[in-house]
Motif scaffolding. Sequence first.
Motif, short mmCIF file in Angstrom:
data_model
loop_
_atom_site.label_atom_id
_atom_site.label_comp_id
_atom_site.label_asym_id
_atom_site.label_seq_id
_atom_site.Cartn_x
_atom_site.Cartn_y
_atom_site.Cartn_z
N ALA A 23 0.83 -1.21 0.00
CA ALA A 23 0.00 0.00 0.00
C ALA A 23 0.87 1.26 0.00
O ALA A 23 0.50 2.26 -0.58
N THR A 24 2.04 1.20 0.65
CA THR A 24 2.89 2.38 0.70
C THR A 24 3.75 2.52 -0.54
O THR A 24 4.32 3.56 -0.79
N ALA A 59 -0.49 10.39 -7.36
CA ALA A 59 -0.15 9.17 -6.62
C ALA A 59 -1.35 8.80 -5.75
O ALA A 59 -2.09 9.68 -5.31
N GLY A 60 -1.51 7.53 -5.52
CA GLY A 60 -2.66 7.06 -4.75
C GLY A 60 -2.77 7.71 -3.39
O GLY A 60 -3.86 8.04 -2.93
N PHE A 61 -1.64 7.95 -2.74
CA PHE A 61 -1.67 8.53 -1.40
C PHE A 61 -2.06 10.01 -1.41
O PHE A 61 -2.32 10.58 -0.36
N GLN A 62 -2.15 10.63 -2.60
CA GLN A 62 -2.56 12.03 -2.70
C GLN A 62 -3.83 12.20 -3.52
O GLN A 62 -4.21 13.32 -3.82
N LEU A 95 -9.78 18.62 5.89
CA LEU A 95 -8.33 18.65 6.00
C LEU A 95 -7.77 17.25 6.23
O LEU A 95 -8.27 16.51 7.08
N ARG A 96 -6.74 16.89 5.45
CA ARG A 96 -5.98 15.65 5.64
C ARG A 96 -4.56 16.05 5.96
O ARG A 96 -3.97 16.89 5.27
N THR A 97 -3.98 15.45 6.98
CA THR A 97 -2.62 15.76 7.38
C THR A 97 -1.86 14.48 7.70
O THR A 97 -2.43 13.56 8.29
#
Length: 184
Positions: A23-24, A59-62, A95-97
């Motif tokens: 996943a990462t 990217a998937g994480f963003q 908000l995502r942090t």
Amino acid sequence: MTLRIALPVAALAAAALSLGACATLQRGPVGNAAVPEPAKAVELDRYLGRWYELARYEAGFQRGCEASTADYSLREDGLIRVINSCRQDAVDGPLRTVDGKARIVEGSGNAKLKVSFVGPFYFGTYWVLDRADDYSWSIVGEPSGRYLWILSRDPRPPAAVREALWQRVSDLGYDLSLLRETRH
């Protein structure tokens, strides 16, 4: 714990760790098959602070991130604190942090870092490929050519600055058609 129970538990833990690692390590298309080494050394004190993301390779994480920022500061242990933030799906969205840490790669003129947002086991590569002499903009990538970020101290720099940045990214060998502009 008996061996009969310990083996399945160990196998399950290994599978979970493998899935977490996958996943990462999400991969997108390669936008530059020959990523150049960073062009300039980085004065860390001048690089610290807030950066606004102007564009990136998705990217998937963003996924869905707008109004993205990166804040860098020194930690007491000598590492760099990295706080990446964005608004989900809209400039006024939730908000995502994510809070991470980075260490400088020795001998890189402070232009290469190893960054982690997922604990002590995985450090991603972060290269400051180029930057303005006055630290008003920065182009960040990594050796695979799958990730790219165009950063600025100003969330809405003048059109001439944006055009010059896109040209510099192209000169570095990146496929501009893969850029996803970030709304602020």
